[in-house]
Design a protein around this motif. Structure first.
Motif, PDB file in Angstrom:
ATOM      1  N   ARG A  61      11.955  -4.922  -2.514  1.00  0.00           N
ATOM      2  CA  ARG A  61      11.730  -5.635  -1.254  1.00  0.00           C
ATOM      3  C   ARG A  61      13.036  -5.791  -0.464  1.00  0.00           C
ATOM      4  N   TRP A  88      14.235  -8.989   5.694  1.00  0.00           N
ATOM      5  CA  TRP A  88      13.067  -9.095   6.581  1.00  0.00           C
ATOM      6  C   TRP A  88      12.070 -10.145   6.108  1.00  0.00           C
ATOM      7  N   LYS A 136       8.484  -6.706  11.007  1.00  0.00           N
ATOM      8  CA  LYS A 136       9.306  -5.666  10.390  1.00  0.00           C
ATOM      9  C   LYS A 136       8.866  -5.431   8.941  1.00  0.00           C
ATOM     10  N   TRP A 187       7.375  -1.981   7.274  1.00  0.00           N
ATOM     11  CA  TRP A 187       7.939  -1.403   6.054  1.00  0.00           C
ATOM     12  C   TRP A 187       6.854  -1.220   4.999  1.00  0.00           C
ATOM     13  N   HIS A 205       4.641   1.754   5.686  1.00  0.00           N
ATOM     14  CA  HIS A 205       5.285   3.030   5.383  1.00  0.00           C
ATOM     15  C   HIS A 205       5.351   3.270   3.882  1.00  0.00           C
ATOM     16  N   MET A 206       5.625   2.206   3.089  1.00  0.00           N
ATOM     17  CA  MET A 206       5.663   2.369   1.643  1.00  0.00           C
ATOM     18  C   MET A 206       4.279   2.762   1.111  1.00  0.00           C
ATOM     19  N   SER A 217      14.029   2.910  -0.520  1.00  0.00           N
ATOM     20  CA  SER A 217      13.471   1.674  -1.080  1.00  0.00           C
ATOM     21  C   SER A 217      12.850   1.860  -2.454  1.00  0.00           C
TER      22      SER A 217
END
Length: 210
Positions: free
Chosen positions: A107, A111, A117, A121, A124-125, A152
């Motif tokens: 994580r 953010w 945000k 994220w 997208h993950m 990440s």
């Protein structure tokens, strides 16, 4: 998909024995071994560090297992005087039961108070995981499918450095100028070192606010 926080484990060390070993090595330079007593190591090592004669502390090493994102490990491995063993995306197939048939991500704490945000994220993950699993099902090997894996992604790395290099590591990686996620890992390790190993890291002060 799993989201986790970074963590670390310091491999077993005896802080007092580390100091004694450094003293025994260092006193060779002055042939003053006769001055070694049951409690002389702390003062000797403190003097060595204060004088800048840090080559002596290279005789001792510390090993740490770190769980963090791959972006952080890209910075860690730039420290040359060290040994590394890292989880390999070439050989680890995250579509297997061994890994829970899922990807694990670290994580981005910065953010935590910015939900838009964080949501971007997370989306997208999730897409990354879906794409990785699809590629594996289509016959791609792990080393091929890893092409779409992000910084990440969770990884594990075992790091061994001599004490002088650890001091350099902390001075660079705990600095306010360092990447926030690097500081998130480096500062707790420094604090743990200061707790279990007397003298050697006490002079390194950091601003703990991430």
């Amino acid at each position: 998909m799993r989201i986790i926080e970074p963590s670390f484990e310091v491999m077993p060390v005896n802080g007092e024995e580390i100091l004694k070993n450094i003293e025994r090595a260092g006193r060779t330079c002055y042939k003053s071994e006769d001055k070694i007593t049951a409690d002389s190591a702390r003062k000797f090592v403190a003097g060595i560090i204060k004088s800048g004669h840090e080559s002596v502390i290279e005789h001792e090493k510390i090993t740490v297992r770190i769980i963090c994102d791959r972006g952080v490990t890209h910075e860690i491995v730039r420290h040359r005087i060290a040994s590394y063993s890292q989880e390999s995306t070439r050989y680890c197939n995250y579509a297997n039961d061994k890994f829970g048939n899922e990807l694990t991500f670290i994580r981005p704490f910065y953010w935590n108070d910015e939900p838009e945000k964080m949501e971007a994220w997370l989306c997208h993950m999730k897409l990354t995981e879906e794409t990785y699993m699809r590629l594996i099902k289509l016959g791609a090997s792990p080393q091929e499918a890893r092409a779409i894996l992000p910084n990440s992604l969770k990884t594990e790395i075992v790091v061994t450095m001599n004490i002088r290099e650890w001091r350099h590591f902390f001075k660079v990686r705990c600095s306010p100028a360092a990447h926030p996620q690097m500081r998130e890992v480096a500062i707790p390790i420094l604090k743990k070192f200061q707790e279990i190993i007397p003298v050697v890291f006490d002079d390194i002060k950091v601003e703990e606010k991430l």
